[in-house]
Scaffold this active site. Structure first.
Site, PDB file in Angstrom:
ATOM      1  N   HIS A  17      -5.665  -1.931 -13.196  1.00 20.71           N
ATOM      2  CA  HIS A  17      -5.900  -0.529 -13.543  1.00 20.71           C
ATOM      3  C   HIS A  17      -6.345  -0.399 -15.003  1.00 20.71           C
ATOM      4  CE1 HIS A  17      -2.776   0.401 -10.250  1.00 20.71           C
ATOM      5  NE2 HIS A  17      -3.941   0.851  -9.797  1.00 20.71           N
ATOM      6  N   LYS A  41       3.557  10.759   0.491  1.00 20.35           N
ATOM      7  CA  LYS A  41       3.817   9.348   0.190  1.00 20.35           C
ATOM      8  C   LYS A  41       5.199   9.215  -0.436  1.00 20.35           C
ATOM      9  CE  LYS A  41      -0.810   7.533  -0.404  1.00 20.35           C
ATOM     10  NZ  LYS A  41      -1.644   6.644  -1.207  1.00 20.35           N
ATOM     11  N   ARG A  90     -12.093  -3.578  -5.750  1.00 15.81           N
ATOM     12  CA  ARG A  90     -11.655  -4.969  -5.802  1.00 15.81           C
ATOM     13  C   ARG A  90     -12.485  -5.827  -4.867  1.00 15.81           C
ATOM     14  NH1 ARG A  90      -5.873  -2.778  -5.013  1.00 15.81           N
ATOM     15  NH2 ARG A  90      -6.878  -2.420  -3.052  1.00 15.81           N
ATOM     16  N   SER A 128      -1.163  -2.649  -6.240  1.00 11.14           N
ATOM     17  CA  SER A 128       0.202  -2.217  -6.530  1.00 11.14           C
ATOM     18  C   SER A 128       1.155  -2.652  -5.433  1.00 11.14           C
ATOM     19  CB  SER A 128       0.249  -0.700  -6.710  1.00 11.14           C
ATOM     20  OG  SER A 128      -0.448  -0.322  -7.871  1.00 11.14           O
TER      21      SER A 128
END
Length: 164
Positions: A17, A41, A90, A128
């Site tokens: 990040h 979430k 990514r 993460s």
């Protein structure tokens, strides 16, 4: 002055990040890191904890701010005057969903452009969720997250420590 918005959950913040933040800050005048408050979430850290960890990790970086938002990213982009939404990529697998979101945001607000920044090779595999799993099983996470994140992450994942 061009403001870029970098939205995400940042639960927890990783060096990947920060790589995207630093590269965006080299391109845009102002970068707003927008920490998502998503009630659907169940994050490991509260929004306030995530904001505090990000701010500490940023140190004295110039032109970078941290804020929180809920709802649509594009609405928050309008609110902070962002003309750009920054998204890190990514792998090719990230591209499909990110591209779909970028097109929807463009449809909702044609004056805001999404810019994809591929992560540096050394952070290509970081996520993460992977970091949380590694920490949960006692792995060394110190090379993947800022130093101020290591302790709270290990503590939060210790058996019996309640999640927010």
């Amino acid at each position: 002055m061009i403001t870029a918005l970098y939205p995400g959950s940042f639960d927890p913040l990783t060096h990947g990040h920060l790589d995207i933040v630093d590269r965006a800050a080299g391109i845009f005048d102002r970068v707003v890191i927008a920490v998502l408050e998503n009630p659907s979430k169940q994050p490991l850290f509260t929004t306030g904890e995530r904001v505090a960890m990000i701010r500490e990790s940023l140190g004295d970086r110039k032109g970078v701010e941290v804020s929180t938002f809920s709802g649509l990213t594009i609405d928050f982009a309008r609110q902070v005057g962002a003309r750009v939404i920054v998204r890190g990529l990514r792998a090719v697998s990230d591209f499909e969903s990110e591209f779909q979101m970028a097109l929807m945001n463009r449809r909702l607000e044609p004056d805001v452009t999404t810019v994809f920044i591929p992560t540096s090779l050394r952070h290509l595999f970081l996520s993460s969720s992977l970091i949380k799993e590694l920490a949960e099983f006692g792995g060394d996470i110190s090379e993947f997250v800022p130093a101020n994140v290591v302790g709270p992450l290990k503590q939060r994942l210790t058996a019996g420590t309640p999640r927010p």
